[in-house]
Design a protein around this motif. Structure first.
Motif, PDB file in Angstrom:
ATOM      1  N   LEU A 153      49.846  26.822  40.185  1.00 14.70           N
ATOM      2  CA  LEU A 153      49.852  28.229  40.568  1.00 14.70           C
ATOM      3  C   LEU A 153      48.448  28.815  40.521  1.00 14.70           C
ATOM      4  O   LEU A 153      48.148  29.770  41.219  1.00 14.70           O
ATOM      5  N   GLY A 154      47.622  28.212  39.691  1.00 14.71           N
ATOM      6  CA  GLY A 154      46.248  28.693  39.564  1.00 14.71           C
ATOM      7  C   GLY A 154      45.585  28.816  40.927  1.00 14.71           C
ATOM      8  O   GLY A 154      45.092  29.878  41.301  1.00 14.71           O
ATOM      9  N   THR A 155      45.636  27.730  41.697  1.00 16.59           N
ATOM     10  CA  THR A 155      45.038  27.744  43.027  1.00 16.59           C
ATOM     11  C   THR A 155      45.753  28.727  43.939  1.00 16.59           C
ATOM     12  O   THR A 155      45.130  29.416  44.747  1.00 16.59           O
ATOM     13  N   LEU A 156      47.090  28.778  43.772  1.00 16.92           N
ATOM     14  CA  LEU A 156      47.884  29.646  44.636  1.00 16.92           C
ATOM     15  C   LEU A 156      47.544  31.113  44.459  1.00 16.92           C
ATOM     16  O   LEU A 156      47.447  31.866  45.406  1.00 16.92           O
ATOM     17  N   PHE A 157      47.429  31.487  43.170  1.00 14.60           N
ATOM     18  CA  PHE A 157      47.230  32.895  42.875  1.00 14.60           C
ATOM     19  C   PHE A 157      45.763  33.286  42.889  1.00 14.60           C
ATOM     20  O   PHE A 157      45.416  34.406  42.621  1.00 14.60           O
ATOM     21  N   GLY A 158      44.920  32.318  43.173  1.00 16.11           N
ATOM     22  CA  GLY A 158      43.485  32.588  43.129  1.00 16.11           C
ATOM     23  C   GLY A 158      43.005  33.427  44.298  1.00 16.11           C
ATOM     24  O   GLY A 158      41.857  33.822  44.363  1.00 16.11           O
ATOM     25  N   GLY A 159      43.871  33.703  45.244  1.00 12.56           N
ATOM     26  CA  GLY A 159      43.474  34.449  46.437  1.00 12.56           C
ATOM     27  C   GLY A 159      43.114  33.480  47.544  1.00 12.56           C
ATOM     28  O   GLY A 159      42.927  32.279  47.299  1.00 12.56           O
ATOM     29  N   GLY A 160      43.082  33.960  48.745  1.00 15.43           N
ATOM     30  CA  GLY A 160      42.813  33.090  49.891  1.00 15.43           C
ATOM     31  C   GLY A 160      44.064  32.351  50.296  1.00 15.43           C
ATOM     32  O   GLY A 160      45.064  32.341  49.576  1.00 15.43           O
ATOM     33  N   ARG A 161      44.010  31.724  51.452  1.00 16.64           N
ATOM     34  CA  ARG A 161      45.183  31.029  51.949  1.00 16.64           C
ATOM     35  C   ARG A 161      45.463  29.795  51.101  1.00 16.64           C
ATOM     36  O   ARG A 161      44.585  28.975  50.879  1.00 16.64           O
ATOM     37  N   SER A 213      46.367  26.168  49.833  1.00 19.64           N
ATOM     38  CA  SER A 213      46.273  24.861  50.477  1.00 19.64           C
ATOM     39  C   SER A 213      47.650  24.199  50.495  1.00 19.64           C
ATOM     40  O   SER A 213      48.550  24.569  49.737  1.00 19.64           O
ATOM     41  N   GLU A 214      47.781  23.201  51.352  1.00 19.57           N
ATOM     42  CA  GLU A 214      49.051  22.486  51.456  1.00 19.57           C
ATOM     43  C   GLU A 214      49.424  21.860  50.113  1.00 19.57           C
ATOM     44  O   GLU A 214      50.580  21.888  49.696  1.00 19.57           O
ATOM     45  N   GLU A 215      48.417  21.307  49.437  1.00 17.57           N
ATOM     46  CA  GLU A 215      48.684  20.656  48.140  1.00 17.57           C
ATOM     47  C   GLU A 215      49.193  21.676  47.126  1.00 17.57           C
ATOM     48  O   GLU A 215      50.102  21.388  46.348  1.00 17.57           O
ATOM     49  N   ALA A 216      48.576  22.849  47.143  1.00 16.02           N
ATOM     50  CA  ALA A 216      48.966  23.879  46.169  1.00 16.02           C
ATOM     51  C   ALA A 216      50.410  24.302  46.399  1.00 16.02           C
ATOM     52  O   ALA A 216      51.177  24.491  45.449  1.00 16.02           O
ATOM     53  N   VAL A 217      50.790  24.419  47.658  1.00 17.34           N
ATOM     54  CA  VAL A 217      52.165  24.822  47.987  1.00 17.34           C
ATOM     55  C   VAL A 217      53.137  23.734  47.554  1.00 17.34           C
ATOM     56  O   VAL A 217      54.190  23.995  46.965  1.00 17.34           O
ATOM     57  N   GLU A 218      52.738  22.486  47.807  1.00 15.50           N
ATOM     58  CA  GLU A 218      53.595  21.364  47.413  1.00 15.50           C
ATOM     59  C   GLU A 218      53.791  21.324  45.897  1.00 15.50           C
ATOM     60  O   GLU A 218      54.884  21.078  45.400  1.00 15.50           O
ATOM     61  N   GLU A 219      52.697  21.587  45.206  1.00 15.07           N
ATOM     62  CA  GLU A 219      52.761  21.563  43.748  1.00 15.07           C
ATOM     63  C   GLU A 219      53.640  22.692  43.226  1.00 15.07           C
ATOM     64  O   GLU A 219      54.400  22.509  42.273  1.00 15.07           O
ATOM     65  N   LEU A 220      53.538  23.825  43.879  1.00 15.76           N
ATOM     66  CA  LEU A 220      54.382  24.952  43.492  1.00 15.76           C
ATOM     67  C   LEU A 220      55.853  24.539  43.611  1.00 15.76           C
ATOM     68  O   LEU A 220      56.651  24.739  42.703  1.00 15.76           O
ATOM     69  N   GLU A 221      56.181  23.936  44.729  1.00 18.93           N
ATOM     70  CA  GLU A 221      57.564  23.520  44.964  1.00 18.93           C
ATOM     71  C   GLU A 221      58.046  22.559  43.873  1.00 18.93           C
ATOM     72  O   GLU A 221      59.101  22.753  43.277  1.00 18.93           O
ATOM     73  N   GLU A 222      57.234  21.552  43.607  1.00 12.59           N
ATOM     74  CA  GLU A 222      57.597  20.572  42.577  1.00 12.59           C
ATOM     75  C   GLU A 222      57.847  21.237  41.233  1.00 12.59           C
ATOM     76  O   GLU A 222      58.800  20.925  40.530  1.00 12.59           O
ATOM     77  N   ASN A 223      56.948  22.156  40.911  1.00 18.76           N
ATOM     78  CA  ASN A 223      57.043  22.775  39.591  1.00 18.76           C
ATOM     79  C   ASN A 223      58.209  23.735  39.467  1.00 18.76           C
ATOM     80  O   ASN A 223      58.834  23.823  38.420  1.00 18.76           O
ATOM     81  N   LEU A 224      58.510  24.420  40.542  1.00 22.94           N
ATOM     82  CA  LEU A 224      59.662  25.335  40.496  1.00 22.94           C
ATOM     83  C   LEU A 224      60.933  24.525  40.314  1.00 22.94           C
ATOM     84  O   LEU A 224      61.825  24.891  39.552  1.00 22.94           O
ATOM     85  N   LEU A 225      61.011  23.390  40.990  1.00 23.44           N
ATOM     86  CA  LEU A 225      62.201  22.541  40.869  1.00 23.44           C
ATOM     87  C   LEU A 225      62.260  21.907  39.483  1.00 23.44           C
ATOM     88  O   LEU A 225      63.331  21.794  38.894  1.00 23.44           O
ATOM     89  N   ALA A 226      61.109  21.521  38.954  1.00 22.25           N
ATOM     90  CA  ALA A 226      61.081  20.921  37.614  1.00 22.25           C
ATOM     91  C   ALA A 226      61.526  21.931  36.556  1.00 22.25           C
ATOM     92  O   ALA A 226      62.105  21.561  35.540  1.00 22.25           O
ATOM     93  N   ALA A 227      61.269  23.200  36.814  1.00 22.47           N
ATOM     94  CA  ALA A 227      61.704  24.239  35.869  1.00 22.47           C
ATOM     95  C   ALA A 227      63.172  24.583  36.089  1.00 22.47           C
ATOM     96  O   ALA A 227      63.697  25.491  35.477  1.00 22.47           O
ATOM     97  N   THR A 279      57.474  31.743  51.279  1.00 23.62           N
ATOM     98  CA  THR A 279      56.679  32.955  51.082  1.00 23.62           C
ATOM     99  C   THR A 279      55.212  32.573  50.860  1.00 23.62           C
ATOM    100  O   THR A 279      54.310  33.178  51.438  1.00 23.62           O
ATOM    101  N   ALA A 280      55.011  31.550  50.013  1.00 20.28           N
ATOM    102  CA  ALA A 280      53.645  31.118  49.700  1.00 20.28           C
ATOM    103  C   ALA A 280      52.941  30.600  50.950  1.00 20.28           C
ATOM    104  O   ALA A 280      51.783  30.924  51.211  1.00 20.28           O
ATOM    105  N   GLU A 281      53.684  29.818  51.747  1.00 20.94           N
ATOM    106  CA  GLU A 281      53.096  29.242  52.962  1.00 20.94           C
ATOM    107  C   GLU A 281      52.702  30.328  53.959  1.00 20.94           C
ATOM    108  O   GLU A 281      51.680  30.250  54.621  1.00 20.94           O
ATOM    109  N   ALA A 282      53.568  31.340  54.059  1.00 19.10           N
ATOM    110  CA  ALA A 282      53.350  32.388  55.051  1.00 19.10           C
ATOM    111  C   ALA A 282      52.281  33.378  54.624  1.00 19.10           C
ATOM    112  O   ALA A 282      51.728  34.098  55.439  1.00 19.10           O
ATOM    113  N   SER A 283      51.983  33.398  53.315  1.00 19.58           N
ATOM    114  CA  SER A 283      51.083  34.447  52.829  1.00 19.58           C
ATOM    115  C   SER A 283      49.631  34.086  53.073  1.00 19.58           C
ATOM    116  O   SER A 283      49.267  32.926  53.183  1.00 19.58           O
TER     117      SER A 283
END
Ligand code: GDP
Length: 288
Positions: A15-23, A25-39, A52-56
């Motif tokens: 999420l660090g990369t995701l929330f850091g601002g800017g579009r 990356s594909e890896e960051a979105v993938e990691e988000l998905e993995e982690n949400l499912l792991a939780a 939402t993350a991809e579109a933002s």
């Protein structure tokens, strides 16, 4: 908050990369998905957040995701001990090991702290250890307990407890029940019978039937909740062991699938480790 340490750690990776601002990356979105499912977030909800993350464009993404999750949990539903009916009966159901007995004691303490007079009832007449445990807790929180003989009829014990509550001027009866999940049919019958006995004693059904769910079992908690909902209609849920769980995301599924309010969070083994469930702080603490 320290309590959600593991769920938070699981979700936050990436999420660090995701929330850091800017579009993102594909890896960051993938990691988000993995982690949400792991939780153990429900898959549908995880996918929605990923989209939402991809579109933002990055900006406001964190706020957007938080808002969506808070909305998913519904409004806070604090128990108002001051305004709840007197007398009231709370039937506590849940699988063995979910933390039912501990939670019964925590609730007794809370009720007493809010000017009520609780009475605990051990209506699991099969498990001597459970009954013993509840009696020890009752002593610790300074509350009376009614228990039956081992092997006696659980519904009769609940009925007696209700009469005892009326006789002793206790206004809050907390009934701890059996949770033998491997005997599904007998368990369902027993809970139904207890519920009817309480209904007979008060001329109406117990005001509240709360399920105690171990949040650390993830999505299995949903299946359990559905089972108990069939046996006795539930009016609220208490999520225990949120302090040690990496699977706190299951809370979202419980709320969505059952539509019942989330009342309390169990945050430890002590009698004070129970907090009113607050959707906003729950979600914020995942991302903090
Ligand atoms: P029951 O079989 O459903 O009555 O479960 P118990 O109340 O006996 O609890 C089972 C175990 O879970 C015990 O070791 C409790 O101390 C522990 N426990 C209950 N609630 C919590 C909680 O919120 N957090 C943690 N960490 N442990 C809990």
């Amino acid at each position: 908050r320290e309590a959600l340490r593991k769920t938070r750690r699981t979700v936050r990776r990436g999420l660090g990369t995701l929330f850091g601002g800017g579009r993102p990356s594909e890896e960051a979105v993938e990691e988000l998905e993995e982690n949400l499912l792991a939780a153990d977030l429900p898959a549908r909800l995880a996918m929605e957040l990923v989209e939402t993350a991809e579109a933002s464009g990055g900006d406001g993404l964190r706020e957007g995701i938080e808002r969506r999750l808070i909305e998913e949990l519904g409004p806070a539903a604090p128990v108002s001990w001051a305004e709840a009916p007197r007398p009231m009966t709370v039937l506590l159901v849940g699988a063995n090991g979910s933390g039912k007995t501990t939670t019964a004691a925590k609730l007794a303490r809370r009720a007493a702290g809010n000017g009520r007079k609780p009475l605990l009832c051990a209506a699991d007449t099969f498990r001597a250890a459970g009954t013993e445990q509840l009696a020890l807790w009752a002593e610790r929180v300074g509350c009376d307990v009614v228990r039956g003989q081992r092997g006696s009829d659980a519904a009769a014990v609940a009925y007696d407890a209700q009469q005892a509550a009326l006789a002793r001027g206790a206004d809050t009866l907390l009934v701890d029940t059996a949770g033998r999940m491997h005997t599904r049919e007998p368990l369902m019958r027993e809970l139904g019978k207890i519920s009817r006995a309480l209904e007979k004693g008060r001329e109406h059904a117990p005001e509240e039937t709360w399920i105690v769910l171990d949040a650390s079992i993830g999505q299995n908690a949903v299946a359990q909740a559905k089972f108990f909902h069939q046996a006795v209609p539930l009016t609220g849920a208490i999520l225990t062991k949120l302090d040690g769980s990496a699977k706190g995301g299951a809370v979202f599924a419980v709320r969505r699938e059952l539509g019942i309010p989330l009342l309390y969070a169990g945050l430890g083994e002590g009698e004070e480790d129970l907090a009113p469930f607050d959707p906003e702080s729950f979600v914020r603490s995942i991302f903090e």
